[in-house]
Motif scaffolding. Structure first.
Motif, PDB file in Angstrom:
ATOM      1  N   LEU A 255      -4.175 -12.058  -0.377  1.00  0.00           N
ATOM      2  CA  LEU A 255      -4.857 -10.794  -0.618  1.00  0.00           C
ATOM      3  C   LEU A 255      -6.189 -10.965  -1.351  1.00  0.00           C
ATOM      4  O   LEU A 255      -6.382 -10.501  -2.463  1.00  0.00           O
ATOM      5  CB  LEU A 255      -3.946  -9.847  -1.397  1.00  0.00           C
ATOM      6  N   SER A 256      -7.111 -11.670  -0.717  1.00  0.00           N
ATOM      7  CA  SER A 256      -8.484 -11.738  -1.209  1.00  0.00           C
ATOM      8  C   SER A 256      -9.412 -11.671  -0.002  1.00  0.00           C
ATOM      9  O   SER A 256      -8.996 -11.913   1.125  1.00  0.00           O
ATOM     10  CB  SER A 256      -8.733 -13.013  -2.015  1.00  0.00           C
TER      11      SER A 256
ATOM     12  N   VAL B  16     -17.934  -2.521  -3.611  1.00  0.00           N
ATOM     13  CA  VAL B  16     -16.775  -3.286  -4.053  1.00  0.00           C
ATOM     14  C   VAL B  16     -15.665  -3.074  -3.024  1.00  0.00           C
ATOM     15  O   VAL B  16     -15.422  -1.950  -2.588  1.00  0.00           O
ATOM     16  CB  VAL B  16     -16.279  -2.839  -5.454  1.00  0.00           C
ATOM     17  N   THR B  17     -15.001  -4.160  -2.649  1.00  0.00           N
ATOM     18  CA  THR B  17     -13.880  -4.065  -1.729  1.00  0.00           C
ATOM     19  C   THR B  17     -12.586  -4.057  -2.537  1.00  0.00           C
ATOM     20  O   THR B  17     -12.417  -4.875  -3.447  1.00  0.00           O
ATOM     21  CB  THR B  17     -13.878  -5.245  -0.745  1.00  0.00           C
ATOM     22  N   MET B  18     -11.682  -3.118  -2.237  1.00  0.00           N
ATOM     23  CA  MET B  18     -10.479  -2.956  -3.046  1.00  0.00           C
ATOM     24  C   MET B  18      -9.258  -2.714  -2.178  1.00  0.00           C
ATOM     25  O   MET B  18      -9.361  -2.314  -1.019  1.00  0.00           O
ATOM     26  CB  MET B  18     -10.643  -1.789  -4.042  1.00  0.00           C
ATOM     27  N   THR B  19      -8.108  -2.978  -2.759  1.00  0.00           N
ATOM     28  CA  THR B  19      -6.837  -2.641  -2.123  1.00  0.00           C
ATOM     29  C   THR B  19      -5.825  -2.282  -3.207  1.00  0.00           C
ATOM     30  O   THR B  19      -5.817  -2.876  -4.288  1.00  0.00           O
ATOM     31  CB  THR B  19      -6.302  -3.805  -1.266  1.00  0.00           C
ATOM     32  N   VAL B  20      -4.999  -1.303  -2.934  1.00  0.00           N
ATOM     33  CA  VAL B  20      -3.921  -0.911  -3.846  1.00  0.00           C
ATOM     34  C   VAL B  20      -2.674  -1.683  -3.436  1.00  0.00           C
ATOM     35  O   VAL B  20      -2.219  -1.591  -2.295  1.00  0.00           O
ATOM     36  CB  VAL B  20      -3.667   0.604  -3.790  1.00  0.00           C
TER      37      VAL B  20
ATOM     38  N   THR C  18      -5.675   4.056   0.905  1.00  0.00           N
ATOM     39  CA  THR C  18      -4.613   3.102   1.240  1.00  0.00           C
ATOM     40  C   THR C  18      -4.252   3.270   2.705  1.00  0.00           C
ATOM     41  O   THR C  18      -4.562   4.302   3.298  1.00  0.00           O
ATOM     42  CB  THR C  18      -3.343   3.352   0.383  1.00  0.00           C
ATOM     43  N   PRO C  19      -3.577   2.324   3.338  1.00  0.00           N
ATOM     44  CA  PRO C  19      -3.294   0.984   2.841  1.00  0.00           C
ATOM     45  C   PRO C  19      -4.411   0.034   3.228  1.00  0.00           C
ATOM     46  O   PRO C  19      -5.376   0.427   3.886  1.00  0.00           O
ATOM     47  CB  PRO C  19      -2.002   0.634   3.578  1.00  0.00           C
ATOM     48  N   GLY C  20      -4.289  -1.244   2.859  1.00  0.00           N
ATOM     49  CA  GLY C  20      -5.241  -2.264   3.257  1.00  0.00           C
ATOM     50  C   GLY C  20      -6.474  -2.299   2.374  1.00  0.00           C
ATOM     51  O   GLY C  20      -6.592  -1.583   1.383  1.00  0.00           O
ATOM     52  N   TRP C  21      -7.401  -3.161   2.795  1.00  0.00           N
ATOM     53  CA  TRP C  21      -8.648  -3.342   2.058  1.00  0.00           C
ATOM     54  C   TRP C  21      -9.666  -2.292   2.502  1.00  0.00           C
ATOM     55  O   TRP C  21      -9.791  -2.013   3.700  1.00  0.00           O
ATOM     56  CB  TRP C  21      -9.215  -4.733   2.306  1.00  0.00           C
ATOM     57  N   TRP C  22     -10.424  -1.779   1.519  1.00  0.00           N
ATOM     58  CA  TRP C  22     -11.461  -0.783   1.795  1.00  0.00           C
ATOM     59  C   TRP C  22     -12.745  -1.198   1.080  1.00  0.00           C
ATOM     60  O   TRP C  22     -12.718  -1.555  -0.093  1.00  0.00           O
ATOM     61  CB  TRP C  22     -11.038   0.600   1.295  1.00  0.00           C
ATOM     62  N   ARG C  23     -13.847  -1.129   1.820  1.00  0.00           N
ATOM     63  CA  ARG C  23     -15.160  -1.391   1.231  1.00  0.00           C
ATOM     64  C   ARG C  23     -15.739  -0.061   0.782  1.00  0.00           C
ATOM     65  O   ARG C  23     -16.024   0.818   1.604  1.00  0.00           O
ATOM     66  CB  ARG C  23     -16.091  -2.043   2.253  1.00  0.00           C
ATOM     67  N   LEU C  24     -15.900   0.118  -0.527  1.00  0.00           N
ATOM     68  CA  LEU C  24     -16.383   1.368  -1.103  1.00  0.00           C
ATOM     69  C   LEU C  24     -17.792   1.159  -1.633  1.00  0.00           C
ATOM     70  O   LEU C  24     -18.027   0.255  -2.448  1.00  0.00           O
ATOM     71  CB  LEU C  24     -15.455   1.821  -2.235  1.00  0.00           C
ATOM     72  N   SER C  25     -18.727   1.981  -1.180  1.00  0.00           N
ATOM     73  CA  SER C  25     -20.120   1.814  -1.605  1.00  0.00           C
ATOM     74  C   SER C  25     -20.726   3.165  -1.969  1.00  0.00           C
ATOM     75  O   SER C  25     -20.310   4.215  -1.460  1.00  0.00           O
ATOM     76  CB  SER C  25     -20.954   1.152  -0.504  1.00  0.00           C
ATOM     77  N   ASN C  26     -21.699   3.105  -2.864  1.00  0.00           N
ATOM     78  CA  ASN C  26     -22.423   4.293  -3.310  1.00  0.00           C
ATOM     79  C   ASN C  26     -23.876   3.915  -3.546  1.00  0.00           C
ATOM     80  O   ASN C  26     -24.187   2.781  -3.918  1.00  0.00           O
ATOM     81  CB  ASN C  26     -21.859   4.840  -4.632  1.00  0.00           C
ATOM     82  N   ASP C  27     -24.773   4.889  -3.352  1.00  0.00           N
ATOM     83  CA  ASP C  27     -26.187   4.709  -3.681  1.00  0.00           C
ATOM     84  C   ASP C  27     -26.510   5.473  -4.954  1.00  0.00           C
ATOM     85  O   ASP C  27     -26.109   6.640  -5.113  1.00  0.00           O
ATOM     86  CB  ASP C  27     -27.072   5.214  -2.544  1.00  0.00           C
ATOM     87  N   PHE C  28     -27.248   4.834  -5.864  1.00  0.00           N
ATOM     88  CA  PHE C  28     -27.620   5.455  -7.134  1.00  0.00           C
ATOM     89  C   PHE C  28     -29.082   5.159  -7.437  1.00  0.00           C
ATOM     90  O   PHE C  28     -29.587   4.073  -7.123  1.00  0.00           O
ATOM     91  CB  PHE C  28     -26.758   4.922  -8.282  1.00  0.00           C
TER      92      PHE C  28
END
Length: 742
Positions: free
Chosen positions: A354-355, A391-395, A428-438
């Protein structure tokens, strides 16, 4: 798949479809075996009687005296261990000597790597591959396939020499014991991935002398630049699953005194071979770097083995990211990430599970259903840009609600506040790439990633990997360059490991694949998140756009992008471009005197039938256009440039502006005539007659150059400039890594 740079033919290397490239040398017969790794075939060497048996390649391959060459192969033998060698020959095929590998430490029926690197003797002109084992009886078999002979295979960008990386050359093995150990070279029977060509044979082996810490180091110290991040990597083979094996990246000043050491412990789940990385920024005053290995709390007699040592620049996870690799990928630990508030804890995960990048991820664990805030280190940012955080994340347990943001700081480290999005449930489930512009506030010079995490259940766990912050640039750009007759295509924020296809689309809807470094960009594996392609075959005076598709292995549908329209112009319609598709540095804009009068030849056979008025004519299809293009060169520089363009004999692309009565055409150029326009000797103008024959678009060639080749590679491969001059015929050969005789 052919091994890149292999002197051997694919059949001689893979034993498919035959073993005709091999012949007995001593005490053996050869048979075609089955059960190979790169194909069904393999070479079976069977002993005639007890004692050493050898076989060799039928062909001999040109080598240059004084150069290093490498052979490797995959071998198997349940009864007897084996070795491989390079047999050096004179120009008359007389044997000079053989450079032998270490003999495999024990016999193994599993396929395992054997290899050696040797220096061609002063009188050597040719080389052969030799395979050897020493059975105690007749009718004993050893097996071989996936054979390579060529220049040493390197990790791209490795600052260490091949001797330090591969451990295959006893005469160039730069390792010394430091504390509580002895070291040496051994060749365990390791089943290496069939397409991993940089290790798996000889290894560095450290034996602990007494209970306690033990370590050894590489004596090579390549140069580094202060402020640049570097990464050390190697495969480690620990003695037990609980052993604390480590790799250390060390920096030294100009006097070779150590000024910094950064260590990464291997979280070994067993006693196999595991790749471990550690990265660090070279500190002020650093001039050199090296690598060391060891065991903490070892037991006397324990053995640590290492292979494929490298010091490189870390991989670019997202082009332009300000987050260093040590904080982005968590290979060596949690870096500078901290828990600002709350009960959450941060830890590096166990490896190989899980990486996304590398072998580890950051684990965030909350024992209670409460809110915690985590934050990365602070990183300098360029002025005048908006920034994108990804950031890519998974629960992996429980659930989370999260708010993602960036915290800003000025040059004096004063906190300028947090810019964050609205809290929402973690997907969820699986890996998700979460991005934001600031958009940063006025005065911001530093940034940190900050997430507010609320666990929705006790014992909730989330994993993050990797993390990046970069200037928020357009996902794609196209820029025409009239001076070079090309279009620069930039694609950003792709996913490394996916496959890219890129087309150029003309107004009539016709798609044409765009040429890249290795050929047409058709399902090309992405090694980076950004791709820059210079398209020198785009038409002149015609609006075009670019359409790309990327797809991951196993994905049902691709992701697509479409660019804006762009047009390359040519100010003087009397000029045209002659281009070498594979070598754009040779492209030349020329002044046309007279366009060709075209002919279209056809192969025909005429038969006169007795008593018939008309002949019977059998025809092949009519050939392409043929004619002579008359052009002028207006200076000595243009004349020399045209000679350079024509020298290779490659298929060229002729391009003129629309309305000139000719479409873009790939052509072969015949014997070229260069004539003077006046009898006045200093006159620089020349008139050229270029016989053209229409050709098909070349599909197999790529744009010349090597994406991974740098001056550092040349520095580590050659001790002096004299070595470079003796190994390469031209500077173009240096750039393309085409050695004499290679």
């Amino acid at each position: 798949m052919a091994i890149p740079g292999n002197f051997l033919s694919e059949s001689t290397s893979s034993m498919d479809p035959s073993i005709s490239g091999w012949t007995p040398k001593v005490n053996c017969t050869l048979l075609m075996g089955t059960g190979g790794r790169v194909g069904d075939g393999c070479l079976t060497m069977r002993s005639v009687a007890a004692g050493e048996m050898q076989c060799r390649t039928v062909a001999s391959y040109p080598v240059i005296a004084g150069n290093d060459y490498e052979v490797f192969a995959d071998a198997s033998g349940a009864t007897v261990p084996e070795r491989i060698g390079i047999r050096w020959l004179t120009a008359a095929n007389a044997e000079i000597s053989i450079s032998w590998s270490l003999t495999t430490a024990a016999a193994s029926a599993s396929w395992h790597r054997i290899a050696v690197t040797g220096t061609a003797p002063a009188t050597a002109a040719l080389a052969q591959v030799v395979f050897s084992s020493t059975p105690a009886a007749g009718a004993v078999s050893s097996f071989l396939e996936n054979v390579y002979l060529g220049l040493p295979v390197r990790t791209t960008g490795n600052l260490l020499t091949h001797g330090a990386e591969g451990h295959e050359q006893a005469s160039n093995w730069p390792y010394v014991a430091v504390t509580n150990c002895t070291i040496g070279r051994t060749s365990p029977a390791v089943q290496w991935p069939v397409n991993n060509y940089v290790g798996g044979a000889a290894t560095a082996t450290m034996t602990v002398t007494a209970n306690g810490d033990a370590n050894f180091r590489c004596t090579e110290q390549p140069g580094v630049t202060p402020g640049q991040e570097y990464m050390a990597t190697a495969y480690l083979n620990p003695p037990t699953a609980g052993s604390t094996a480590w790799i250390e990246l060390r920096f030294y000043d100009a006097a070779h005194a150590q000024v910094q050491a950064t260590r990464a412990n291997l979280a070994a789940p067993g006693t196999s071979w595991y790749r471990q990385a550690v990265s660090a920024v070279a500190p002020a005053g650093a001039a050199f770097a090296s690598v060391a290995f060891g065991l903490t709390g070892a037991t006397a007699g324990q053995v640590l083995r290492t292979d494929a040592s490298a010091i490189t620049l870390p991989p670019v996870l997202v082009a332009g990211s300000v987050v260093p690799y040590s904080d982005a990928s968590f290979e060596a630990g949690i870096g500078n990430w901290t828990v600002v508030s709350g009960v959450a804890t941060l830890s590096r995960t166990s490896p190989w599970a899980l990486s996304i990048d590398g072998y580890y991820a950051l684990a965030v664990t909350s024992a209670t259903a409460t809110t915690s805030v985590i934050r990365s280190g602070r990183y300098p940012i360029p002025a005048g840009a908006s920034f994108r955080s990804g950031v890519t994340m998974t629960v992996t347990a429980g659930g989370w609600t999260l708010s993602r943001g960036l915290r800003w700081y000025d040059a004096s480290n004063a906190n300028l506040g947090l810019t964050a999005d609205v809290a929402a449930a973690a997907p969820t489930p699986g890996w998700w790439r979460l991005s934001n512009d600031f958009t940063p506030p006025v005065g911001a010079t530093q940034v940190a990633i900050e997430w507010s995490l609320t666990a929705t259940a006790p014992a909730s766990v989330m994993r993050l990997d990797p993390a990046s912050v970069w200037p928020a640039l357009p996902l794609g750009e196209v820029e025409p360059d009239d001076a070079t007759g090309s279009v620069r295509v930039t694609l950003r924020e792709l996913t490394a490991g996916e496959y890219l296809t890129l087309w150029r689309v003309t107004p009539d809807g016709r798609r044409t694949l765009v040429r890249g470094p290795a050929g047409l960009l058709d399902r090309v594996l992405l090694a980076s998140t950004d791709v820059v392609v210079e398209d020198y075959e785009a038409p002149l005076g015609v609006p075009v756009y670019y359409y790309s598709e990327t797809i991951a292995d196993g994905a049902p549908t691709p992701t697509s992008r479409t660019s804006e329209l762009v047009t390359i112009t040519l100010a003087d319609i009397n000029e045209a471009w002659l281009k070498d598709p594979g070598n754009p540095q040779r492209n030349l804009r020329i002044l046309v005197k007279t366009a060709p009068d075209w002919q279209r030849p056809i192969a025909q056979a005429e038969y006169r039938v007795r008593g018939r008025r008309n002949a019977v004519v059998l025809s092949d299809v009519r050939g392409g256009l043929e004619g002579t293009l008359a052009v002028w060169t207006r200076s000595d520089e243009e004349r020399e440039a045209l000679h350079w363009l024509l020298d290779s004999g490659n298929v060229l692309l002729w391009q003129a502006m629309p309305g000139m009565g000719v479409s873009d055409m790939y052509v072969n150029v015949g014997g070229a005539d260069e004539g003077r326009v006046t009898p006045f000797a200093p006159e620089p103008w020349r008139e050229w007659q270029l016989p053209l024959k229409q050709a098909d678009m070349p599909t197999a060639i790529g744009v010349a150059g090597s994406a991974g080749r740098t001056w550092q590679d040349i520095l580590t491969e050659n001790a002096t400039w004299a070595d470079v001059l003796s190994q390469y015929g031209t500077w173009e050969d240096v750039m393309l890594n085409r050695p004499i005789g290679g």
